[in-house]
Design an enzyme around this catalytic site. Structure first.
Site, short mmCIF file in Angstrom:
data_model
loop_
_atom_site.label_atom_id
_atom_site.label_comp_id
_atom_site.label_asym_id
_atom_site.label_seq_id
_atom_site.Cartn_x
_atom_site.Cartn_y
_atom_site.Cartn_z
N ARG A 45 0.94 -1.32 -0.03
CA ARG A 45 0.09 -0.02 -0.11
C ARG A 45 0.95 1.26 0.12
NH1 ARG A 45 -3.64 2.50 4.42
NH2 ARG A 45 -5.05 3.77 3.20
N ASP B 229 -3.77 -14.41 -3.44
CA ASP B 229 -4.77 -15.19 -3.82
C ASP B 229 -5.84 -14.89 -4.74
OD1 ASP B 229 -6.37 -15.15 -1.90
OD2 ASP B 229 -5.92 -17.01 -1.02
N SER C 274 -8.22 -15.57 4.62
CA SER C 274 -6.94 -15.53 3.69
C SER C 274 -6.01 -14.16 3.36
CB SER C 274 -7.45 -16.17 2.43
OG SER C 274 -6.98 -15.45 1.27
N ASP D 151 8.16 8.42 -6.14
CA ASP D 151 9.40 9.57 -5.51
C ASP D 151 9.70 9.37 -4.25
OD1 ASP D 151 7.58 10.95 -4.83
OD2 ASP D 151 8.31 12.88 -5.65
N VAL E 167 1.01 9.96 -5.78
CA VAL E 167 1.02 11.32 -5.53
C VAL E 167 2.53 11.75 -5.81
CG1 VAL E 167 0.95 12.90 -3.51
CG2 VAL E 167 -0.59 10.71 -3.41
N HIS F 180 -6.10 -5.96 -2.75
CA HIS F 180 -6.99 -6.14 -1.37
C HIS F 180 -7.25 -7.59 -1.04
CE1 HIS F 180 -8.37 -1.67 -1.73
NE2 HIS F 180 -7.27 -1.77 -1.55
N THR F 181 -6.56 -8.54 -1.51
CA THR F 181 -6.58 -9.90 -1.23
C THR F 181 -5.56 -10.04 -0.03
OG1 THR F 181 -5.91 -12.10 -1.76
CG2 THR F 181 -4.60 -10.43 -2.82
N ASN G 202 -3.55 8.58 4.65
CA ASN G 202 -2.19 8.02 4.88
C ASN G 202 -2.03 8.01 6.32
OD1 ASN G 202 -1.40 7.75 2.22
ND2 ASN G 202 -0.21 9.84 2.14
N HIS H 192 0.43 4.37 -2.78
CA HIS H 192 0.27 6.01 -2.22
C HIS H 192 1.26 6.66 -2.63
CE1 HIS H 192 -3.37 5.28 0.68
NE2 HIS H 192 -3.29 4.44 -0.24
N SER I 143 8.04 10.29 -1.85
CA SER I 143 7.49 11.38 -1.25
C SER I 143 6.55 11.02 -0.09
CB SER I 143 6.90 12.27 -2.18
OG SER I 143 5.44 11.57 -2.82
N PRO J 180 -7.75 7.62 -4.57
CA PRO J 180 -9.01 7.04 -4.58
C PRO J 180 -9.54 6.80 -3.10
CG PRO J 180 -7.67 5.52 -5.49
CD PRO J 180 -6.74 6.64 -5.19
C1 HEM Z 1 -9.06 1.20 -6.29
C2 HEM Z 1 -8.86 2.04 -5.43
C3 HEM Z 1 -8.41 1.89 -3.97
C4 HEM Z 1 -9.05 2.27 -3.06
C5 HEM Z 1 -10.32 3.04 -2.90
C6 HEM Z 1 -8.52 1.82 -1.92
C7 HEM Z 1 -8.60 2.06 -0.49
C8 HEM Z 1 -8.20 1.47 0.54
C9 HEM Z 1 -8.31 1.59 1.95
C10 HEM Z 1 -9.44 2.65 2.18
C11 HEM Z 1 -7.73 0.69 2.71
C12 HEM Z 1 -7.79 0.41 4.22
C13 HEM Z 1 -6.82 1.71 5.07
C14 HEM Z 1 -6.95 1.40 6.39
O1 HEM Z 1 -8.11 1.49 6.98
O2 HEM Z 1 -6.08 0.65 6.96
C15 HEM Z 1 -6.89 0.05 1.84
C16 HEM Z 1 -5.76 -1.05 2.30
C17 HEM Z 1 -5.17 -1.53 1.28
N1 HEM Z 1 -4.82 -1.28 -0.05
FE1 HEM Z 1 -5.94 -0.21 -1.02
N2 HEM Z 1 -7.22 1.22 -2.22
C18 HEM Z 1 -7.27 1.00 -3.58
C19 HEM Z 1 -6.10 0.47 -4.52
C20 HEM Z 1 -5.29 -0.09 -3.96
C21 HEM Z 1 -4.07 -0.56 -4.94
C22 HEM Z 1 -3.98 -0.25 -6.28
C23 HEM Z 1 -3.43 -1.04 -3.99
C24 HEM Z 1 -1.95 -1.64 -4.40
C25 HEM Z 1 -1.35 -1.95 -5.54
C26 HEM Z 1 -3.74 -1.24 -2.86
C27 HEM Z 1 -3.13 -1.98 -1.51
C28 HEM Z 1 -3.77 -2.01 -0.40
C29 HEM Z 1 -3.55 -3.00 0.74
C30 HEM Z 1 -2.10 -3.81 0.19
C31 HEM Z 1 -4.20 -2.54 1.71
C32 HEM Z 1 -3.98 -3.45 3.12
C33 HEM Z 1 -3.26 -2.33 3.99
C34 HEM Z 1 -2.82 -2.97 5.39
O3 HEM Z 1 -2.99 -3.87 5.46
O4 HEM Z 1 -2.46 -2.12 6.25
N3 HEM Z 1 -4.91 -0.73 -2.86
N4 HEM Z 1 -7.26 0.41 0.65
#
Ligand code: HEM
Length: 328
Positions: A63, A254, A249, A75, A71, A192-193, A95, A67, A77, A162
């Site tokens: 993540r 997966d 999981s 880089d 932005v 989000h897997t 963030n 992020h 940032s 987003p």
């Molecule tokens: C499509 C738009 C996306 C939205 C709206 C979004 C939104 C979010 C939000 C709100 C969280 C939870 C934050 C929290 O409460 O701790 C999250 C977690 C996460 N996102 Fe996304 N995300 C998006 C795309 C992505 C992309 C493109 C990736 C990576 C390639 C990604 C990877 C992750 C990961 C791995 C987590 C889990 C982080 C953790 O366990 O601390 N997300 N995302």
């Protein structure tokens, strides 16, 4: 004749200059082959050691890279701390739940020891994200290197990330601005897997979807039984409890994210939104039933694209000594 000769030389030289410029400004897989040949081994060794103690950090590294790239490009940032005159990206609301900064600093310190002033924090983070996926049983891919670190980080610019409440039109636009298409959107959402979310990010769907703030004000596109399950974990005032995004999981990379989305049991409205377009819907439904190697291949390709967003190269930016502060 002589004039024509000079013209011919110029015509052949201009593309050469352009090429030299381009070559200097490009990333390459062997960028550190002379200056830090073991960079990938060092990162991987540290990642194995970090995740053996704290396996739940794999998702935060992935993540962090997302992020970072969305932005100001990839880089580094997102890694910069605020200063007395400036609020940095990592203090902005989207963030605040990012984790893993200390581990990035740890890996960077190892690299500073092995090859001082050579490997950028932006490259470190890109490699850590790649290895985080692989160590979660997901795919791996070649990472082109040579990113330089930016010196600017502005909290307000995180508006480009987003939000979890986004609909498909908004998601498409926010990805398109970064050069990512509809396929990248559905494929990268598959990240989000792995990982968790805090109750703060989902409670709107459970208690206050349209601003009426009562027990009936739920996201109508969230599975009813799942609402009950999530409510048992997240009270209306809870902002900190962590929920597995892909229950059962969440540490394994997966296909089960797609199963959750198809069952309307995904964490965010933005995940559900993938069912509202015929292409992304078909991708989700196809991957409920298998085709894991296709998803892995797609994910690798989209991650490479994401890792190239707005990179600084050549003599742009700098190679930070520490990832949280710019060099003086
Ligand atoms: C499509 C738009 C996306 C939205 C709206 C979004 C939104 C979010 C939000 C709100 C969280 C939870 C934050 C929290 O409460 O701790 C999250 C977690 C996460 N996102 Fe996304 N995300 C998006 C795309 C992505 C992309 C493109 C990736 C990576 C390639 C990604 C990877 C992750 C990961 C791995 C987590 C889990 C982080 C953790 O366990 O601390 N997300 N995302």
């Amino acid at each position: 004749m002589a004039k024509n000769g000079i013209l011919a030389v110029l015509i052949t030289m201009v593309p050469c200059f352009l090429l030299v410029g381009l070559t200097r400004a490009q990333l390459s897989v062997d960028y550190y082959s002379k200056t830090c040949p073991n960079v990938e081994d060092i990162v991987r060794k540290e990642m194995i050691s970090i995740l053996s103690v704290a396996p739940s950090l794999a998702a935060p590294f992935l993540r962090l890279h997302f992020h970072d790239c969305f932005v100001r490009g990839c880089d580094g940032s997102v890694l910069l701390n605020s200063t007395k005159d400036n609020k940095a990206e990592n203090e902005a609301p989207p963030n605040r739940s990012l984790r893993g900064f200390g581990s990035v600093e740890r890996v960077k310190a190892k690299l500073e020891k092995a090859c001082p002033n050579t490997v950028s924090c932006a490259d470190v983070l890109t490699l850590m994200a790649r290895d985080a996926v692989w160590l979660s049983k997901g795919p791996t891919w070649p990472v082109s290197l040579g990113r330089r670190d930016g010196r600017i980080s502005i909290a307000d610019e995180t508006m480009q990330l987003p939000p979890p409440t986004a609909n498909l039109t908004q998601l498409i636009q926010m990805f398109a601005v970064k050069g990512l298409d509809l396929k990248d959107l559905v494929v990268l959402s598959g990240a989000h897997t792995i990982g968790t979310t805090d109750c703060a990010a989902i409670k709107g769907r459970l208690y206050n979807f349209t601003g009426q703030n009562n027990l009936n004000d739920v996201d109508p596109f969230l599975d009813r039984n799942y609402i009950a399950k999530l409510r048992s974990k997240c009270s209306p005032t809870d902002t900190t409890t962590l929920i597995e995004m892909d229950p059962g999981s969440y540490k394994t990379f997966d296909l089960s994210y797609f199963k959750q989305v198809a069952k309307r049991r995904s964490a965010f409205h933005s995940d559900w939104a993938l069912l509202t377009d015929s292409f992304t819907r078909a991708y989700v439904l196809k991957h409920v039933n298998g085709f894991e190697s296709e998803f892995f291949q797609d994910f690798a390709e989209s991650m490479i694209k994401m890792g190239n967003i707005g990179v600084l190269t050549g003599d742009q930016g700098e190679i930070r000594k520490k990832c949280s502060i710019v060099n003086y």
